[in-house]
Write a protein that holds these residues in place. Structure first.
Motif, PDB file in Angstrom:
ATOM      1  N   LEU A 262       8.757   6.397  47.240  1.00 18.20           N
ATOM      2  CA  LEU A 262       7.766   7.476  47.197  1.00 18.20           C
ATOM      3  C   LEU A 262       6.455   6.964  46.614  1.00 18.20           C
ATOM      4  N   THR A 263       6.547   6.130  45.580  1.00 17.51           N
ATOM      5  CA  THR A 263       5.337   5.527  45.010  1.00 17.51           C
ATOM      6  C   THR A 263       4.605   4.689  46.046  1.00 17.51           C
ATOM      7  N   LEU A 264       5.334   3.869  46.777  1.00 15.09           N
ATOM      8  CA  LEU A 264       4.719   3.011  47.795  1.00 15.09           C
ATOM      9  C   LEU A 264       4.089   3.845  48.900  1.00 15.09           C
ATOM     10  N   MET A 265       4.761   4.914  49.306  1.00 18.30           N
ATOM     11  CA  MET A 265       4.234   5.734  50.395  1.00 18.30           C
ATOM     12  C   MET A 265       2.971   6.479  49.976  1.00 18.30           C
ATOM     13  N   ILE A 266       2.945   6.952  48.728  1.00 16.52           N
ATOM     14  CA  ILE A 266       1.733   7.631  48.255  1.00 16.52           C
ATOM     15  C   ILE A 266       0.571   6.644  48.193  1.00 16.52           C
ATOM     16  N   GLU A 267       0.823   5.434  47.710  1.00 16.25           N
ATOM     17  CA  GLU A 267      -0.219   4.404  47.697  1.00 16.25           C
ATOM     18  C   GLU A 267      -0.720   4.120  49.101  1.00 16.25           C
ATOM     19  N   ARG A 268       0.210   4.023  50.037  1.00 13.53           N
ATOM     20  CA  ARG A 268      -0.150   3.697  51.416  1.00 13.53           C
ATOM     21  C   ARG A 268      -0.962   4.811  52.063  1.00 13.53           C
ATOM     22  N   ASP A 269      -0.513   6.056  51.923  1.00 13.43           N
ATOM     23  CA  ASP A 269      -1.139   7.165  52.632  1.00 13.43           C
ATOM     24  C   ASP A 269      -2.435   7.632  52.003  1.00 13.43           C
ATOM     25  N   THR A 270      -2.720   7.221  50.762  1.00 12.36           N
ATOM     26  CA  THR A 270      -3.995   7.555  50.121  1.00 12.36           C
ATOM     27  C   THR A 270      -4.884   6.326  49.987  1.00 12.36           C
ATOM     28  N   SER A 271      -4.528   5.246  50.680  1.00 12.20           N
ATOM     29  CA  SER A 271      -5.294   4.000  50.636  1.00 12.20           C
ATOM     30  C   SER A 271      -5.484   3.506  49.203  1.00 12.20           C
ATOM     31  N   GLY A 272      -4.502   3.745  48.384  1.00 15.71           N
ATOM     32  CA  GLY A 272      -4.558   3.282  47.005  1.00 15.71           C
ATOM     33  C   GLY A 272      -5.416   4.127  46.093  1.00 15.71           C
ATOM     34  N   LYS A 273      -5.961   5.239  46.586  1.00 13.81           N
ATOM     35  CA  LYS A 273      -6.851   6.060  45.767  1.00 13.81           C
ATOM     36  C   LYS A 273      -6.097   6.934  44.774  1.00 13.81           C
ATOM     37  N   LEU A 274      -4.853   7.303  45.102  1.00 12.51           N
ATOM     38  CA  LEU A 274      -4.027   8.086  44.191  1.00 12.51           C
ATOM     39  C   LEU A 274      -2.960   7.161  43.621  1.00 12.51           C
ATOM     40  N   GLN A 275      -3.006   6.956  42.322  1.00 12.96           N
ATOM     41  CA  GLN A 275      -2.095   6.034  41.665  1.00 12.96           C
ATOM     42  C   GLN A 275      -0.953   6.797  41.016  1.00 12.96           C
ATOM     43  N   CYS A 276       0.236   6.189  41.083  1.00  9.91           N
ATOM     44  CA  CYS A 276       1.443   6.825  40.563  1.00  9.91           C
ATOM     45  C   CYS A 276       2.007   6.016  39.407  1.00  9.91           C
ATOM     46  N   HIS A 277       2.574   6.709  38.470  1.00  4.53           N
ATOM     47  CA  HIS A 277       3.271   6.078  37.355  1.00  4.53           C
ATOM     48  C   HIS A 277       4.652   6.709  37.244  1.00  4.53           C
ATOM     49  N   PRO A 278       5.656   6.149  37.938  1.00  4.34           N
ATOM     50  CA  PRO A 278       7.015   6.682  37.799  1.00  4.34           C
ATOM     51  C   PRO A 278       7.578   6.344  36.429  1.00  4.34           C
ATOM     52  N   TYR A 279       8.149   7.331  35.788  1.00  2.00           N
ATOM     53  CA  TYR A 279       8.686   7.106  34.439  1.00  2.00           C
ATOM     54  C   TYR A 279      10.186   6.886  34.526  1.00  2.00           C
ATOM     55  N   PRO A 280      10.691   5.757  34.032  1.00  2.00           N
ATOM     56  CA  PRO A 280      12.107   5.406  34.217  1.00  2.00           C
ATOM     57  C   PRO A 280      13.039   6.097  33.228  1.00  2.00           C
ATOM     58  N   HIS A 281      13.029   7.397  33.236  1.00  2.00           N
ATOM     59  CA  HIS A 281      13.909   8.144  32.329  1.00  2.00           C
ATOM     60  C   HIS A 281      14.197   9.491  32.966  1.00  2.00           C
ATOM     61  N   ASP A 282      15.456   9.900  32.956  1.00  2.00           N
ATOM     62  CA  ASP A 282      15.818  11.205  33.488  1.00  2.00           C
ATOM     63  C   ASP A 282      15.999  12.188  32.336  1.00  2.00           C
ATOM     64  N   TYR A 283      15.668  13.433  32.601  1.00  2.00           N
ATOM     65  CA  TYR A 283      15.732  14.480  31.581  1.00  2.00           C
ATOM     66  C   TYR A 283      16.664  15.590  32.059  1.00  2.00           C
ATOM     67  N   ILE A 284      17.409  16.135  31.136  1.00  2.00           N
ATOM     68  CA  ILE A 284      18.409  17.152  31.450  1.00  2.00           C
ATOM     69  C   ILE A 284      17.995  18.480  30.835  1.00  2.00           C
ATOM     70  N   ASP A 285      18.018  19.516  31.644  1.00  2.00           N
ATOM     71  CA  ASP A 285      17.750  20.864  31.174  1.00  2.00           C
ATOM     72  C   ASP A 285      19.094  21.543  30.897  1.00  2.00           C
ATOM     73  N   ASN A 286      19.467  21.622  29.646  1.00  2.00           N
ATOM     74  CA  ASN A 286      20.767  22.177  29.274  1.00  2.00           C
ATOM     75  C   ASN A 286      20.866  23.682  29.529  1.00  2.00           C
ATOM     76  N   SER A 287      19.726  24.314  29.779  1.00  2.00           N
ATOM     77  CA  SER A 287      19.771  25.754  30.039  1.00  2.00           C
ATOM     78  C   SER A 287      20.233  26.065  31.462  1.00  2.00           C
ATOM     79  N   LYS A 288      20.232  25.081  32.342  1.00  2.00           N
ATOM     80  CA  LYS A 288      20.681  25.290  33.717  1.00  2.00           C
ATOM     81  C   LYS A 288      22.202  25.262  33.766  1.00  2.00           C
ATOM     82  N   GLN A 289      22.760  26.187  34.498  1.00  2.00           N
ATOM     83  CA  GLN A 289      24.209  26.269  34.604  1.00  2.00           C
ATOM     84  C   GLN A 289      24.774  25.219  35.556  1.00  2.00           C
ATOM     85  N   CYS A 290      23.967  24.772  36.504  1.00  2.00           N
ATOM     86  CA  CYS A 290      24.431  23.758  37.447  1.00  2.00           C
ATOM     87  C   CYS A 290      24.126  22.366  36.886  1.00  2.00           C
ATOM     88  N   ALA A 291      24.782  21.345  37.466  1.00  2.00           N
ATOM     89  CA  ALA A 291      24.502  19.957  37.088  1.00  2.00           C
ATOM     90  C   ALA A 291      23.082  19.619  37.524  1.00  2.00           C
TER      91      ALA A 291
END
Length: 545
Positions: A262-291
């Motif tokens: 997704l990062t590569l595709m956004i870079e490609r489709d915006t000609s590098g004008k929109l930069q992405c910073h994926p954060y390597p950490h997942d977060y859990i919302d304990n208030s949700k009843q589903c996984a």
């Protein structure tokens, strides 16, 4: 075995792996099918004969252990190497740049970078190696490759990294080459955006180490966590939902492995004008009843881009393409869903913060018109009200003025980007969400109502200081290293720069932009149907001694 939990096979990975926890310890188990009737107990996998009559996946599986053995043979001091590596891996996790699958660097990548610095400074202790690590890689001219030894070519027929022969090798942004045959680039997942983030963090580490050498900072400053959710104004939130925890583990692993696409595709489709910073950490919302879990990506306009009023990015087709790739998951089960939405910084959910609540912010300073209005209201209150009301109103006004005068701009140890404004990134989605459960529909409706078009901003470049006041005996060596970083590996590095599909113009390693692309508006919501404690203490006094 009852000690084994969270078992997850990943047979389709580049290096097939079986992940699980054994008695609470995370294990990645690899498999190799070698051409022997019986595997002896004293098998030496460093021997080239092990590679006879094996397939490519087995060669990649064996490569991990063979590379580890080679690294220990090529570093001048194993103890200093290990201590430095532990420090920098801890630093990388604190700064959010430790993840090979997300497009940053994993364990073997950091080990190779540290080993190269150990070769540059064979007599340095661990604290000096940490300081020189940041200096070396702040000045490194990517995409010149980092190599511990010459690339070995053999007649066994395995493909090795060579941009002179392999066109796809020329497109690697941050090549870190493994020393064992078959030599390959261990950091092929790095993109322009993730390289930019890592270069910023190298500059941050270099500045802190310079201050440490000058007695202006302590080692603990180097390990301050990166304030990701205070560094951008715009974020993509990727919510992942499954029927149970086992399905979520497999589904999350698949989605996480595709986020870099997704990062590569956004870079490609915006000609590098929109930069992405994926954060390597997942977060859990304990208030949700589903996984459930969520990933976040910071978004910002490329630095130096001219901002025109009303400009917006259209990444709807990009997200559709990402949806198509996600739906190719062959182990998909009912209940596996993914939702991508845009959120402002102030709309970041509270469960991502360690304390369980959002950081408090300073109150907004009052403008002159507001102060004048307050003064006039105060005068009116004094004319028409009692003496008690007049005194109370006057006291409130004095408190407001005092608070405004004492407001200071909040400082942070991590690189911040707060100073300028960018155009709206997203518009509200009008898509009808179908096929979702009641919980999911409620979550989507709530998030869709909260997402409004907002302003982004351009980051401020982090200055890169020059030579630090380190030990005098290393200065001549530093000059030699600086020369090596621009001229080393001429046979391969020069070819990479000349024939590469991406050009680098800046000395600090930041990539040059692409051609201009289309700018439109974007949908903010889419539904997809288908240890190291007290590390600083190890180095305390090392540089100053």
């Amino acid at each position: 075995m009852e000690e084994v939990t969270e078992l997850q096979p990943v047979p389709d990975a580049h290096v097939p792996v079986m992940r699980f926890k054994f008695d609470g310890i995370s294990i990645d188990l690899l498999y190799a099918s070698i051409s022997l009737l019986v595997v002896p107990d004293d098998l030496d996998i460093s021997n080239m004969s092990v590679l006879y009559d094996i397939d490519e996946p087995t060669a990649r599986s064996l490569n991990g252990c063979r590379v580890a053995d080679q690294i220990l043979k090529l570093v001048p001091n194993i103890e200093h190497f290990r201590t430095t590596l532990r420090c920098l891996k801890f630093w990388a996790k604190r700064r959010g740049v430790y993840s090979n699958v997300t497009g940053f660097l994993g364990g073997v990548n950091w080990a190779l970078l540290v080993a190269r610095v150990c070769q540059f400074y064979p007599n340095a202790n661990a604290s000096m190696l940490v300081s020189r690590f940041f200096r070396v890689y702040t000045l490194w001219r990517w995409p010149n490759p980092v190599m511990l030894c010459e690339i070995e070519d053999d007649e066994l027929g395995f493909s090795v990294w060579d941009p002179r022969k392999n066109p796809w090798d020329r497109c690697h942004h941050m090549p870190i080459i493994t020393p064992a045959y078959p030599c390959m680039n261990s950091s092929y997942n790095v993109s322009i955006s993730t390289l930019r983030v890592m270069m910023e963090q190298f500059q941050f580490g270099n500045k802190i180490c310079e201050d440490i050498e000058l007695n202006k900072a302590e080692w603990k400053a180097l390990f301050e966590p990166y304030l990701f959710f205070e560094s951008y104004k715009n974020y993509l939130q990727v919510d992942i939902i499954a029927a149970d925890s086992d399905d979520l583990r497999a589904w999350k692993g698949w989605v996480e492995s595709r986020l870099r696409q997704l990062t590569l595709m956004i870079e490609r489709d915006t000609s590098g004008k929109l930069q992405c910073h994926p954060y390597p950490h997942d977060y859990i919302d304990n208030s949700k009843q589903c996984a459930h879990c969520a990933f976040f990506m910071g978004l910002q306009r490329k630095q130096g881009e001219v901002i025109q009023e009303g400009q917006q990015f259209d990444i709807r087709q990009t997200v559709d393409e990402f949806r198509h790739q996600i739906n190719l998951y062959m182990y998909w089960k009912p209940g596996m869903e993914i939702y991508v939405s845009h959120v402002r910084r102030k709309q970041i959910p509270a469960y991502v913060f360690p304390e369980g609540y959002k950081r408090s912010r300073h109150p907004r300073p009052m403008g002159q018109q507001q102060l004048d209005r307050a003064s006039s209201e105060d005068a009116e209150a004094c004319r028409t009200g009692s003496a008690e009301r007049c005194f109370k109103r006057k006291k409130e006004l004095e408190e407001m003025e005092l608070k405004q005068g004492s407001l200071e701009k909040r400082q942070s140890i991590s690189p911040q980007r707060r100073d300028s404004v960018s155009p709206d990134l997203f518009s509200r989605s009008t898509n009808t969400l179908k096929g979702c459960s009641s919980i999911e529909s409620e979550m989507i409706k709530e998030r869709a109502e909260s997402c409004q078009p907002i302003d982004g901003f351009i980051p401020q470049a982090i200055p890169c200081s020059g030579s630090s006041g380190g030990k005098m005996e290393h200065h001549d060596r530093d000059n030699e290293i600086n020369a090596n970083m621009t001229t080393s590996n001429q046979g391969i590095g020069a070819q990479t720069s000349d024939a590469g599909c991406i050009s680098y113009a800046n000395n600090d390693g930041s990539p040059e932009g692409f051609s201009q692309g289309d700018i439109c508006e974007v949908n903010s919501k889419l539904c997809f149907d288908s240890g190291c404690k007290n590390v600083a203490g190890v180095f305390e006094g090392g540089l100053r001694g």
